[in-house]
Design a protein around this motif. Structure first.
Motif, PDB file in Angstrom:
ATOM      1  N   ARG A 226      64.899  46.073  29.311  1.00 61.66           N
ATOM      2  CA  ARG A 226      64.990  45.146  30.598  1.00 61.66           C
ATOM      3  C   ARG A 226      66.514  44.870  30.870  1.00 61.66           C
ATOM      4  O   ARG A 226      67.306  44.794  29.994  1.00 61.66           O
ATOM      5  CB  ARG A 226      64.186  43.981  30.272  1.00 61.66           C
ATOM      6  N   THR A 227      66.694  45.007  32.109  1.00 62.81           N
ATOM      7  CA  THR A 227      68.063  44.868  32.461  1.00 62.81           C
ATOM      8  C   THR A 227      68.006  43.529  33.294  1.00 62.81           C
ATOM      9  O   THR A 227      67.360  43.238  34.155  1.00 62.81           O
ATOM     10  CB  THR A 227      68.948  46.192  33.228  1.00 62.81           C
ATOM     11  N   GLU A 228      69.261  42.917  32.949  1.00 64.26           N
ATOM     12  CA  GLU A 228      69.679  41.564  33.653  1.00 64.26           C
ATOM     13  C   GLU A 228      70.790  41.528  34.314  1.00 64.26           C
ATOM     14  O   GLU A 228      71.853  41.751  33.634  1.00 64.26           O
ATOM     15  CB  GLU A 228      69.204  40.425  32.828  1.00 64.26           C
ATOM     16  N   PHE A 229      71.053  41.241  35.804  1.00 68.39           N
ATOM     17  CA  PHE A 229      72.360  40.949  36.399  1.00 68.39           C
ATOM     18  C   PHE A 229      72.768  39.637  36.050  1.00 68.39           C
ATOM     19  O   PHE A 229      71.822  38.820  36.641  1.00 68.39           O
ATOM     20  CB  PHE A 229      72.160  41.563  37.868  1.00 68.39           C
ATOM     21  N   LEU A 230      73.752  39.353  35.827  1.00 72.82           N
ATOM     22  CA  LEU A 230      74.341  38.000  35.569  1.00 72.82           C
ATOM     23  C   LEU A 230      74.953  37.641  36.870  1.00 72.82           C
ATOM     24  O   LEU A 230      76.078  37.465  36.964  1.00 72.82           O
ATOM     25  CB  LEU A 230      75.281  37.937  34.421  1.00 72.82           C
ATOM     26  N   ASP A 231      74.009  37.320  37.992  1.00 74.51           N
ATOM     27  CA  ASP A 231      74.665  36.857  39.288  1.00 74.51           C
ATOM     28  C   ASP A 231      74.056  35.577  39.692  1.00 74.51           C
ATOM     29  O   ASP A 231      74.233  35.237  41.016  1.00 74.51           O
ATOM     30  CB  ASP A 231      73.972  37.935  40.216  1.00 74.51           C
ATOM     31  N   GLN A 232      73.995  34.730  38.854  1.00 73.49           N
ATOM     32  CA  GLN A 232      73.682  33.218  39.122  1.00 73.49           C
ATOM     33  C   GLN A 232      74.799  32.261  39.274  1.00 73.49           C
ATOM     34  O   GLN A 232      74.724  31.168  39.519  1.00 73.49           O
ATOM     35  CB  GLN A 232      72.550  32.620  38.155  1.00 73.49           C
TER      36      GLN A 232
END
Length: 412
Positions: free
Chosen positions: A316-322
């Motif tokens: 699973r890939t998660e963009f740290l864009d929060q």
């Protein structure tokens, strides 16, 4: 008509104007019919022969520079992978019917690369327009008008030669500045190293044949208070020595701020205030992550920079864009920046990068982000050094990107 029905060999032969295909050793691989007709050489006299054996400089003209200028243009195409348009050239040609007698000829050449499957220059397309008759026609004009035409033509030729010489000097000056800037940047960036007990790989790739180089940077620091590390990347708008100097100041400032800040948002607050007093830091971007290896938490904040990617062991890939905010010097009176948290399990991979890795002309940035995420998911089991090389190989264009690229891969 489908592509398979087009006889490209026939199309090449029928192209208007003189067109030749040269190997990377400047040997004629093919020429079209117009090239044979205007050059006065048969295909047998051209194909398989070295260009400058067939068309040397006029030995009776000590000031002749046509061969040297053409050779320099061809080498530029090989070095940059980009088209090179030459100024008007006087390049005399030996009369094939009367050896030893040379004809005054004027040409307007363009040299363009043809890339092979590996992205390297495989052939050079050499297209030439002869303008000799135009110059002679103007020279044959009668009366004062003819005199003025000859003066203007001579002036045009002189200015074209001067422009080419100026361009040559600018290329040499830029090349020297680029080498110095890259050396300065290499000296200021931290060397690849072990961060705590975590493996990290860093890469920097300068832009290919472009001016916008030397503004990207990265940093890895051991943070005080437990098993914590800080990982950051940034991008300075600009090129050359100025950009490299600004980059060094911002990287050092963020490295120092990260060691005393409560979190990444506060570190970027400090960096933003510092950037406000640095000429050349306008629109600079950065993202920084604080990694708590005991709690398995990543805290992050971004100042207008593309989001880091967290690749979990299950793929699973998660963009740290929060926690994305404006670039560093965007506000005269900075306000506190946002920050966010996410969790990870041992074996996850954190990847930070600059926009040269994902941005392409005439392509939405999301396409580049998805391409990066997919490459990281597929190759997630590789060690950081191998993964960094794989990502660069798969994402950067074969001829190199038009912007420089920094990349950090950390195995958590």
């Amino acid at each position: 008509m489908t592509d398979s029905a087009i006889e490209y060999a026939a199309v090449f032969q029928a192209l208007p104007g003189m067109v030749a295909l040269l190997t990377t050793e400047f040997v004629y691989a093919d020429v079209n019919e117009e090239f044979v007709r205007v050059s006065g050489r048969s295909r047998e006299q051209l194909i398989g022969h070295y260009l400058f054996d067939v068309f040397p400089d006029n030995p009776n003209d000590p000031a002749a520079t046509g061969m040297r200028n053409l050779e320099a243009s061809l080498y530029r195409v090989l070095a940059t992978g980009e088209r090179d348009t030459m100024a008007l050239q006087r390049y005399d040609v030996e009369d094939p019917e009367r050896p030893g007698e040379w004809e005054e000829r004027y040409w307007s050449p363009v040299n363009a690369p043809l890339l092979g499957p590996d992205g390297k220059v495989a052939l050079i397309l050499h297209r030439v327009e002869e303008v000799t008759e135009l110059i002679r026609a103007r020279g044959r004009s009668e009366g004062n008008r003819g005199s003025r035409a000859r003066v203007l033509e001579a002036e045009l030729y002189t200015r074209a030669r001067e422009l080419q010489e100026l361009n040559d000097r600018l290329r040499q000056a830029h090349s020297r500045e680029r080498e110095v800037a890259l050396a300065l940047q290499d000296a200021m960036l931290p060397a690849p190293r072990q961060v705590g007990h975590h493996r990290a790989a860093v890469r920097y790739r300068p832009a290919a044949g472009a001016l916008n180089v030397c503004g990207d940077w990265y940093d890895l620091v051991d943070l005080v208070g437990g098993d914590r590390i800080g990982v950051a990347v940034g991008d300075v708008v600009g090129h050359g020595l100025e950009a490299a100097g600004v980059m060094g100041q911002l990287r050092s400032a963020l490295s120092a701020a990260s060691r005393v800040a409560e979190g990444p948002a506060q570190a970027l607050d400090v960096l933003g205030r510092y950037a406000h007093v640095i000429d050349g830091a306008e629109s600079a971007t950065a993202v920084t992550t604080f990694i708590d290896c005991v709690r398995h938490v990543i805290t992050y904040s971004s100042a207008g920079h593309p989001p880091p990617v967290l690749v979990h062991p299950d793929g699973r890939t998660e963009f740290l864009d929060q926690a994305t905010d404006t670039p560093l010097d965007a506000r005269p009176d900075p306000i506190p920046r946002p920050q966010a948290e996410t969790t990870f399990v041992p074996g996850a991979t954190l990847v930070l990068y600059t926009d040269g890795l994902i941005e392409r002309r005439r392509e939405d940035i999301d396409t580049g982000l998805y391409r990066l995420a997919d490459a990281l998911r597929v190759h997630r089991d590789q060690d950081p050094e191998t993964l960094a090389d794989t990502v660069l190989l798969e994402l950067l264009p074969p001829g190199g990107a038009t912007d420089d690229t920094a990349l950090i891969v950390v195995r958590l």
